[in-house]
Design a protein around this motif. Structure first.
Motif, PDB file in Angstrom:
ATOM      1  N   GLY A   1       0.695  -1.440   0.129  1.00  0.00           N
ATOM      2  CA  GLY A   1       0.013  -0.149   0.265  1.00  0.00           C
ATOM      3  C   GLY A   1       0.838   1.742  -0.149  1.00  0.00           C
ATOM      4  O   GLY A   1       0.228   2.397  -0.491  1.00  0.00           O
ATOM      5  N   HIS A   2       1.890   1.543   1.031  1.00  0.00           N
ATOM      6  CA  HIS A   2       2.185   2.702   1.198  1.00  0.00           C
ATOM      7  C   HIS A   2       4.046   2.898   1.022  1.00  0.00           C
ATOM      8  O   HIS A   2       4.476   1.566   2.257  1.00  0.00           O
ATOM      9  CB  HIS A   2       1.997   3.621   1.956  1.00  0.00           C
ATOM     10  N   ILE A   3       4.840   3.493   1.284  1.00  0.00           N
ATOM     11  CA  ILE A   3       6.490   3.361   2.356  1.00  0.00           C
ATOM     12  C   ILE A   3       5.852   4.865   2.706  1.00  0.00           C
ATOM     13  O   ILE A   3       5.807   5.664   2.213  1.00  0.00           O
ATOM     14  CB  ILE A   3       7.566   3.440   1.231  1.00  0.00           C
TER      15      ILE A   3
ATOM     16  N   HIS B   1      -5.140   7.600   0.895  1.00  0.00           N
ATOM     17  CA  HIS B   1      -4.856   8.832   1.087  1.00  0.00           C
ATOM     18  C   HIS B   1      -3.078   8.858   1.190  1.00  0.00           C
ATOM     19  O   HIS B   1      -2.708   9.986   0.310  1.00  0.00           O
ATOM     20  CB  HIS B   1      -5.113   8.879   2.603  1.00  0.00           C
ATOM     21  N   HIS B   2      -2.664   7.724   1.445  1.00  0.00           N
ATOM     22  CA  HIS B   2      -1.119   7.953   0.820  1.00  0.00           C
ATOM     23  C   HIS B   2      -0.292   6.838   0.627  1.00  0.00           C
ATOM     24  O   HIS B   2      -0.592   5.431   0.487  1.00  0.00           O
ATOM     25  CB  HIS B   2       0.054   7.800   1.847  1.00  0.00           C
ATOM     26  N   ALA B   3       0.439   7.191  -0.270  1.00  0.00           N
ATOM     27  CA  ALA B   3       1.630   5.750  -1.315  1.00  0.00           C
ATOM     28  C   ALA B   3       2.855   6.259  -0.602  1.00  0.00           C
ATOM     29  O   ALA B   3       3.382   5.534  -0.476  1.00  0.00           O
ATOM     30  CB  ALA B   3       0.973   5.641  -3.023  1.00  0.00           C
TER      31      ALA B   3
ATOM     32  N   HIS C   1      10.847   4.404   6.263  1.00  0.00           N
ATOM     33  CA  HIS C   1      10.740   3.889   8.108  1.00  0.00           C
ATOM     34  C   HIS C   1      10.464   2.770   8.292  1.00  0.00           C
ATOM     35  O   HIS C   1      10.210   2.170   8.894  1.00  0.00           O
ATOM     36  CB  HIS C   1       9.966   5.083   8.146  1.00  0.00           C
ATOM     37  N   HIS C   2       9.115   2.495   7.111  1.00  0.00           N
ATOM     38  CA  HIS C   2       8.562   0.750   6.586  1.00  0.00           C
ATOM     39  C   HIS C   2       8.098   0.614   6.078  1.00  0.00           C
ATOM     40  O   HIS C   2       7.418   1.770   5.176  1.00  0.00           O
ATOM     41  CB  HIS C   2       6.957   1.584   8.458  1.00  0.00           C
ATOM     42  N   VAL C   3       7.206  -0.638   5.769  1.00  0.00           N
ATOM     43  CA  VAL C   3       6.579  -0.802   4.160  1.00  0.00           C
ATOM     44  C   VAL C   3       5.244  -0.802   4.940  1.00  0.00           C
ATOM     45  O   VAL C   3       5.380  -1.906   5.932  1.00  0.00           O
ATOM     46  CB  VAL C   3       7.575  -1.487   3.627  1.00  0.00           C
ATOM     47  N   SER C   4       3.879  -0.444   4.354  1.00  0.00           N
ATOM     48  CA  SER C   4       3.238  -1.062   4.858  1.00  0.00           C
ATOM     49  C   SER C   4       2.055  -1.347   3.768  1.00  0.00           C
ATOM     50  O   SER C   4       1.756  -1.881   2.495  1.00  0.00           O
ATOM     51  CB  SER C   4       1.806   0.015   4.657  1.00  0.00           C
ATOM     52  N   PHE C   5       0.983  -3.139   4.415  1.00  0.00           N
ATOM     53  CA  PHE C   5       1.076  -3.863   3.497  1.00  0.00           C
ATOM     54  C   PHE C   5      -1.001  -3.885   3.894  1.00  0.00           C
ATOM     55  O   PHE C   5      -0.745  -3.651   5.214  1.00  0.00           O
ATOM     56  CB  PHE C   5       1.251  -4.591   3.470  1.00  0.00           C
TER      57      PHE C   5
ATOM     58  N   ASP D   1      -0.378  -1.726  12.384  1.00  0.00           N
ATOM     59  CA  ASP D   1       0.411  -2.302  13.543  1.00  0.00           C
ATOM     60  C   ASP D   1       1.835  -3.282  13.101  1.00  0.00           C
ATOM     61  O   ASP D   1       1.290  -3.668  11.437  1.00  0.00           O
ATOM     62  CB  ASP D   1      -0.817  -4.474  13.377  1.00  0.00           C
ATOM     63  N   TYR D   2       2.709  -2.575  13.884  1.00  0.00           N
ATOM     64  CA  TYR D   2       3.709  -2.181  12.755  1.00  0.00           C
ATOM     65  C   TYR D   2       4.848  -3.461  13.696  1.00  0.00           C
ATOM     66  O   TYR D   2       4.518  -3.842  14.844  1.00  0.00           O
ATOM     67  CB  TYR D   2       4.550  -0.864  13.453  1.00  0.00           C
ATOM     68  N   TRP D   3       5.372  -3.842  13.373  1.00  0.00           N
ATOM     69  CA  TRP D   3       6.579  -5.278  12.797  1.00  0.00           C
ATOM     70  C   TRP D   3       7.713  -5.427  12.580  1.00  0.00           C
ATOM     71  O   TRP D   3       8.369  -4.971  11.532  1.00  0.00           O
ATOM     72  CB  TRP D   3       5.987  -6.816  13.124  1.00  0.00           C
TER      73      TRP D   3
ATOM     74  N   ALA E   1       7.864  -3.972   9.152  1.00  0.00           N
ATOM     75  CA  ALA E   1       6.663  -3.424   8.050  1.00  0.00           C
ATOM     76  C   ALA E   1       5.259  -3.667   8.193  1.00  0.00           C
ATOM     77  O   ALA E   1       5.468  -4.059   9.413  1.00  0.00           O
ATOM     78  CB  ALA E   1       6.713  -5.055   7.573  1.00  0.00           C
ATOM     79  N   GLU E   2       4.167  -2.960   8.104  1.00  0.00           N
ATOM     80  CA  GLU E   2       3.271  -2.861   9.046  1.00  0.00           C
ATOM     81  C   GLU E   2       1.440  -4.053   8.321  1.00  0.00           C
ATOM     82  O   GLU E   2       1.665  -3.873   6.798  1.00  0.00           O
ATOM     83  CB  GLU E   2       2.684  -0.924   8.338  1.00  0.00           C
ATOM     84  N   HIS E   3       1.131  -4.101   8.845  1.00  0.00           N
ATOM     85  CA  HIS E   3      -0.301  -4.562   8.521  1.00  0.00           C
ATOM     86  C   HIS E   3      -1.137  -3.108   8.487  1.00  0.00           C
ATOM     87  O   HIS E   3      -1.602  -2.229   9.550  1.00  0.00           O
ATOM     88  CB  HIS E   3      -0.985  -5.563   9.401  1.00  0.00           C
TER      89      HIS E   3
HETATM   90 FE   LIG Z   1       2.309   3.544   7.400  1.00  0.00          FE
END
Ligand SMILES: [Fe+2]
Length: 321
Positions: free
Chosen positions: A153-155, A205-207, A219-223, A260-262, A270-272
């Motif tokens: 979804g986004h970074i 809202h954000h990519a 910082h993180h990658v989100s799925f 939820d970040y791991w 990595a984020e869900h």
């Molecule tokens: Fe995020």
């Protein structure tokens, strides 16, 4: 130039075995594996979305965005910092142009990668709300398993020079601000949540999210996952496998996602996420404060500065000697 989606990320890792275990527990599916790398795919009909590459040192190796046509790739190759168009040698084929952001982060614009067919996924939970009951006589039995990842979804990136990188994201990747964050005063713009213009339809809202920090890095990658029930189940699963939580579960403010970040085994985050806001390209960006109250509505206590500091200090691949 039409950039339609965030395609994939590539990260270098010293040891691929624990990384494979983590991302399978995280809910990605194995796309393919060879001597040098493991590619993971999401459940929707997309190409691989996460590539783990074996390397001497860990770090970000690429963030790739999809162009809608080859002409867009040709246009991208004309930017002064861009490479020529080169074939992608991974399974799935396609072509790419590589370019480095002003902060020195590695980007790719890609086209023509073969998508995998969609995988069967569970339907969203039918929820009995307090005021509206939709589930009559049926039981809700969520299986305890990795939360199936639907798509990348986004970074979120940390930038040392917001103005320059903000302008670059717009001119090179067709990103547009949904929210622009200011420190102290509205003229002191320091960060942004940016969406893809794509084909003009409702979009996340954000990519890309940009936050200020002295040391530019990912910082993180989100799925994206299906729903809150899946979120909590995925969290339960990751915890039971012994993986380390970064922060969650909670509800963001800017973008509204449940998060939820791991930490992965190399220390990357990595984020869900689920239930995020959609924006229509062309809408006016909002000016919003970046302060201690701006990160979340509910969730475990966290200050933005502490959250930023959790990102690992790996150097991107191409900046290493
Ligand atoms: Fe995020």
């Amino acid at each position: 130039m039409a950039i339609t989606d965030i395609a994939y990320v590539v990260f270098d890792h010293q040891d691929l075995a624990p990384v494979e275990r983590f991302y399978l527990d995280f809910g990605l599916q194995l796309a393919y594996r060879d001597d040098q790398e493991i590619a993971f795919r999401p459940a929707l009909a997309r190409g691989y979305c996460y590539v783990a590459r074996r390397a001497a040192r860990p770090g970000l190796a690429a963030i790739a965005f999809s162009a809608s046509a080859r002409e867009d790739l040709e246009a991208a190759a004309r930017f002064p910092e861009a490479s020529a168009i080169t074939p992608i040698t991974r399974a799935g084929g396609g072509e790419k142009v590589t370019l480095t952001s002003p902060d020195g982060l590695p980007f790719e614009i890609v086209h023509g990668i073969e998508p995998y067919p969609a995988l069967p996924t569970r339907a969203p939970a039918t929820v009995n709300n307090g005021s509206t009951k939709r589930r009559h006589g049926e039981k809700l039995r969520t299986p305890l398993e990795p939360a199936p990842v639907l798509r990348l979804g986004h970074i979120a990136l940390l930038t040392r020079d917001f103005a320059r990188n903000f302008a670059w994201m717009q001119s090179r990747l067709g990103l547009r601000p949904s929210d622009i964050m200011y420190d102290e005063h509205v003229d002191d713009q320091v960060g942004s949540f940016m969406h893809l213009e794509g084909d003009g339809q409702w979009t996340d809202h954000h990519a890309v999210a940009l936050f200020p920090d002295a040391r530019p890095r990912v910082h993180h990658v989100s799925f994206e996952i299906e729903d809150l029930d899946t979120q909590a189940m995925g969290s339960e699963w990751l915890g039971r496998q012994g993986w380390k939580r970064t922060w969650g579960i909670g509800r963001h403010i800017y973008g509204s996602q449940i998060f939820d970040y791991w930490f992965d085994p190399s220390g990357n985050i990595a984020e869900h996420f689920t239930d995020g806001d959609l924006v229509r390209p062309g809408s006016e960006p909002q000016l919003v404060p970046l302060d201690d109250a701006s990160l979340y509505v509910w969730g475990p206590p966290m200050r933005p500065a502490d959250f930023v500091a959790m990102a690992p200090h790996h150097t991107p691949a191409e900046q290493r000697d």
